[in-house]
Design an enzyme around this catalytic site. Structure first.
Site, PDB file in Angstrom:
ATOM      1  N   LYS A 172       2.686   1.154  -1.356  1.00  0.00           N
ATOM      2  CA  LYS A 172       1.439   1.149  -2.158  1.00  0.00           C
ATOM      3  C   LYS A 172       1.063   2.714  -2.449  1.00  0.00           C
ATOM      4  CE  LYS A 172      -1.714   1.844   1.935  1.00  0.00           C
ATOM      5  NZ  LYS A 172      -2.035   3.234   1.704  1.00  0.00           N
ATOM      6  N   THR A 173       1.414   3.753  -1.613  1.00  0.00           N
ATOM      7  CA  THR A 173       1.295   5.259  -2.025  1.00  0.00           C
ATOM      8  C   THR A 173       2.075   5.418  -3.368  1.00  0.00           C
ATOM      9  OG1 THR A 173       0.936   5.616   0.256  1.00  0.00           O
ATOM     10  CG2 THR A 173       1.126   7.698  -1.320  1.00  0.00           C
ATOM     11  N   GLN A 194      -4.712  -6.617   6.830  1.00  0.00           N
ATOM     12  CA  GLN A 194      -4.847  -5.400   7.490  1.00  0.00           C
ATOM     13  C   GLN A 194      -6.075  -4.982   7.866  1.00  0.00           C
ATOM     14  OE1 GLN A 194      -1.394  -2.623   7.640  1.00  0.00           O
ATOM     15  NE2 GLN A 194      -0.901  -3.587   5.751  1.00  0.00           N
ATOM     16  N   ARG A 248       4.559  -2.529  11.803  1.00  0.00           N
ATOM     17  CA  ARG A 248       5.049  -1.217  11.999  1.00  0.00           C
ATOM     18  C   ARG A 248       6.726  -1.132  12.576  1.00  0.00           C
ATOM     19  NH1 ARG A 248       1.915   0.209   9.127  1.00  0.00           N
ATOM     20  NH2 ARG A 248       1.619  -2.022   9.116  1.00  0.00           N
ATOM     21  N   ASP A 252      -8.024   3.755  -2.192  1.00  0.00           N
ATOM     22  CA  ASP A 252      -7.088   3.602  -1.355  1.00  0.00           C
ATOM     23  C   ASP A 252      -7.293   3.000   0.052  1.00  0.00           C
ATOM     24  OD1 ASP A 252      -4.352   3.236  -0.266  1.00  0.00           O
ATOM     25  OD2 ASP A 252      -4.118   5.427   0.501  1.00  0.00           O
ATOM     26  N   GLU A 253      -6.740   2.236   0.776  1.00  0.00           N
ATOM     27  CA  GLU A 253      -7.103   1.431   1.939  1.00  0.00           C
ATOM     28  C   GLU A 253      -8.557   0.801   1.858  1.00  0.00           C
ATOM     29  OE1 GLU A 253      -4.966   1.099   4.135  1.00  0.00           O
ATOM     30  OE2 GLU A 253      -3.687   2.938   4.525  1.00  0.00           O
TER      31      GLU A 253
END
Length: 648
Positions: free
Chosen positions: A28-29, A245, A604, A214-215
């Site tokens: 995503k970044t 998430q 993770r 973002d997020e």
């Protein structure tokens, strides 16, 4: 990174609202970076009118650093890349007069909020820290729902709520009187202002030609309202997030924001980024099966082109001591066999109390480790003292800063004197600083005490004069004039501790000066902005961040703290009913968020995942029988291997 077709599609949705559902490890970044570059280089957007908002300064800094490879320094400096609270601060700074503020406002952190509430509630019987924290939570809850004391009163029914409202009014009145904001005000005030003032709203909508968030899954209702008000009818925005998430309901985050986005913007484009570049196929398959047990408005299915990988190990132990020993034995063997470093391994847990047994075993086996506790360098007592000096220099009405430093170092101004000074200030409705210079105070205090107060106030005023021409010298002068290093030495019996604290202060002083002066990558900042950004959490730990890059240690952290990180091998301990899912969540019926938390922990892991549970644990000195978590039985049977024994 070469973008896939889905990612490339997301770059060119420009004139309509866009929601990118970015699964864990889906890059995503990279999409955010490339979208900013695309807006400027292809669609000719003015960098000054592009705003990118995220939750942490670390994430904002990462975006900024990665843009350095693609854009000019001037273009990057023109883009607003900030946290939500820094964006709110930017609006407040610009519109402070409309909000009834003075330009030199300061900000309270949580400890100061609690001190203020303790003072406000001092007449109450049985007022303890639990009540104060509950009261603070309730005030935050109201502000996050854009309710001032008058509006909050309309929603109160019980006598407890009415009592909270009473204290909320007193709290709100104190902040306004002393030109102080709390952390929630940085979203609350600009949102209310934009909502109620159409001219200011239109002006800011014109300033923001394109907004990236973002997020998105972490935002609360007030932050959503702020986004909506800033975008207006242009709807030129891209929000990036993962509904699977969303794990911060205790901070106000709600799944509802995804439905609201679709409802408020019917022409919303939804892009699903499902290709994972991090984890093995086995880990992703298990994560998909687990999260499918949650009802979801937006379904995703992660996939990977990486190797399918090893099965997931599930380890059962008699108790948490054996659990720690088994996990650490596995890590040591795996590290030796695969020639890895300790920092490639992470042990995750639901709650902080779980780490003590693991930490004890690591110390016993002499294995290096690092606990991600979230404690800030800026929380050190000495650093907070210096920040209080700076706060009072900027805002003479900051009574809590005044009380913190009036006897730090000791100026022989006793508790009786301070009580009389506070009473005088309260009666005359003035700040403690103003009261200390009021001529009438001579009638209340001894002559030598008045002289000490006057000297202190004159000195603070003298330091304030540096603000206009040489702010970087203020902290150096504070340290010199107070003989602060000698004061630190006198406070600690242990020479090693006092020297460590002195070095921390020296480092802080040098870093502070550098921040005000600026460098080739960062523009100079005003003292007021530096100070407030401390309380926004917009500065990383200046010592630990550098240390972590070099330090090879096993990583220990809560699953909440692990979001956004990745490790070659991940071990999740305490996967039991009552631990994960948490007992409170089971009682409240909030299993869906606990399942999302488990999903975050699983994703993770890059190559290997271990899940561990105990048959018994000691709680309050008594062994309690435990059951393995329901989440273990929701995993696909073909992807898991129940380990009975790990060789030492």
């Amino acid at each position: 990174m070469i973008l896939n077709k889905i990612q490339q599609k997301a770059l060119h949705i420009i004139n309509e609202p866009c929601l990118i559902l970015a699964g864990a490890g889906s890059g995503k970044t990279s999409v955010i970076i490339n979208k900013v570059v695309t807006l400027i280089t292809i669609y000719q957007y003015d960098p000054k009118k592009i705003f990118a908002v995220t939750f942490t300064n670390k994430a904002a800094k990462e975006i900024e650093l990665r843009l350095f490879k693609r854009l000019t320094i001037k273009q990057i400096q023109d883009i607003t890349i900030s946290t939500f609270h820094s964006l709110g601060l930017k609006i407040i700074r610009s519109e402070y007069k409309c909000l009834g503020l003075k330009s030199n406002f300061t900000l309270f952190d949580e400890s100061e909020q609690l001190r203020l509430l303790k003072n406000i509630t001092r007449s109450m019987k049985n007022c303890n820290v639990f009540f104060l924290k509950k009261l603070l939570y309730q005030i935050s809850y109201w502000k996050n729902r854009l309710l001032n004391p008058n509006l909050a009163r309309k929603y109160t029914n019980s006598s407890v709520d009415k009592q909270y409202i009473f204290f909320y009014e007193k709290y709100d009145s104190f902040l306004k009187q002393h030109n102080i904001l709390d952390f929630n005000d940085l979203i609350f005030l600009p949102t209310i202002l934009l909502k109620n003032n159409i001219n200011i709203r239109l002006r800011w909508q014109k300033k923001i030609q394109y907004l990236l968030v973002d997020e998105y899954q972490d935002i609360n209702i007030s932050q959503y309202e702020l986004i909506k008000l800033l975008c207006g009818y242009n709807s030129n925005f891209t929000v990036v997030g993962d509904n699977d998430q969303s794990i911060y309901s205790w901070r106000g985050a709600q799944q509802k924001i995804f439905y609201l986005l679709k409802y408020d913007f019917p022409n919303l484009n939804i892009i699903k980024m499902e290709q994972n570049y991090r984890s093995s196929g086995c880990i992703l398959h298990a994560a998909n099966i687990l999260i499918s047990n949650n009802a979801n408005f937006f379904n995703k299915k992660l996939f990977s082109k990486l190797d399918y990988g090893n099965k997931i190990y599930i380890i059962m132990s008699i108790n948490e001591i054996y659990e720690a020993q088994k996990i650490i034995t596995y890590i040591k063997n795996h590290k030796k066999k695969n020639n890895k470093k300790y920092k490639d391994y992470a042990i995750l847990y639901r709650s902080n109390y779980q780490v003590k047994v693991v930490e004890s075993e690591l110390i016993y086996q002499n294995i290096p480790y690092y606990i991600h506790s979230g404690r800030s360098f800026f929380d050190l007592l000495e650093i907070k003292d210096l920040l209080a000096y700076l706060r009072l220099i900027i805002n003479h009405n900051d009574d809590l800063a005044f009380l913190r430093i009036i006897n730090t170092p000791n100026r022989r101004i006793g508790l009786v004197t301070l009580k009389k000074l506070k009473d005088f200030a309260h009666i005359n409705k003035i700040s403690l600083f103003v009261a200390s210079t009021d001529k009438r105070i001579k009638l209340k205090l001894l002559k030598n005490v008045v002289l000490r107060l006057n000297n202190f106030s004159l000195w603070i005023s003298e330091l304030s004069s540096f603000l206009s021409y040489s702010p970087e010298k203020i902290l150096k002068k504070v340290l010199q004039d107070t003989n602060y290093f000698s004061w630190i030495s006198s406070c600690y019996n242990d020479v090693n501790i006092s020297e460590k604290r002195i070095q921390d202060v020296i480092f802080f002083s040098e870093w502070f000066k550098k921040t005000l002066v600026g460098d080739c990558f960062n523009l100079p900042m005003k003292l007021e902005d530096v100070l407030i950004r401390f309380f926004c959490g917009d500065f990383n730990h200046p010592i630990q961040d550098n240390k972590n890059k070099k330090f090879d240690g096993l990583q220990l952290m809560t699953i909440h703290a692990s979001k956004g990180l990745e490790f070659s091998v991940v071990c999740i301990i305490g996967v039991e009913e009552g631990t994960l899912p948490h007992k409170k969540s089971i009682m409240d019926g909030n299993i869906t968020e606990e399942r999302r938390l488990m999903y975050v922990g699983i994703t993770r892991a890059k190559n290997q995942l271990l899940l561990s549970f105990c048959k018994k644990k000691k709680r309050f000195g008594i062994f309690v029988n435990l059951k393995p978590s329901r989440f273990l039985f929701e995993l696909p049977k073909k992807e898991i291997f129940w380990v009975k024994y790990i060789a030492k």
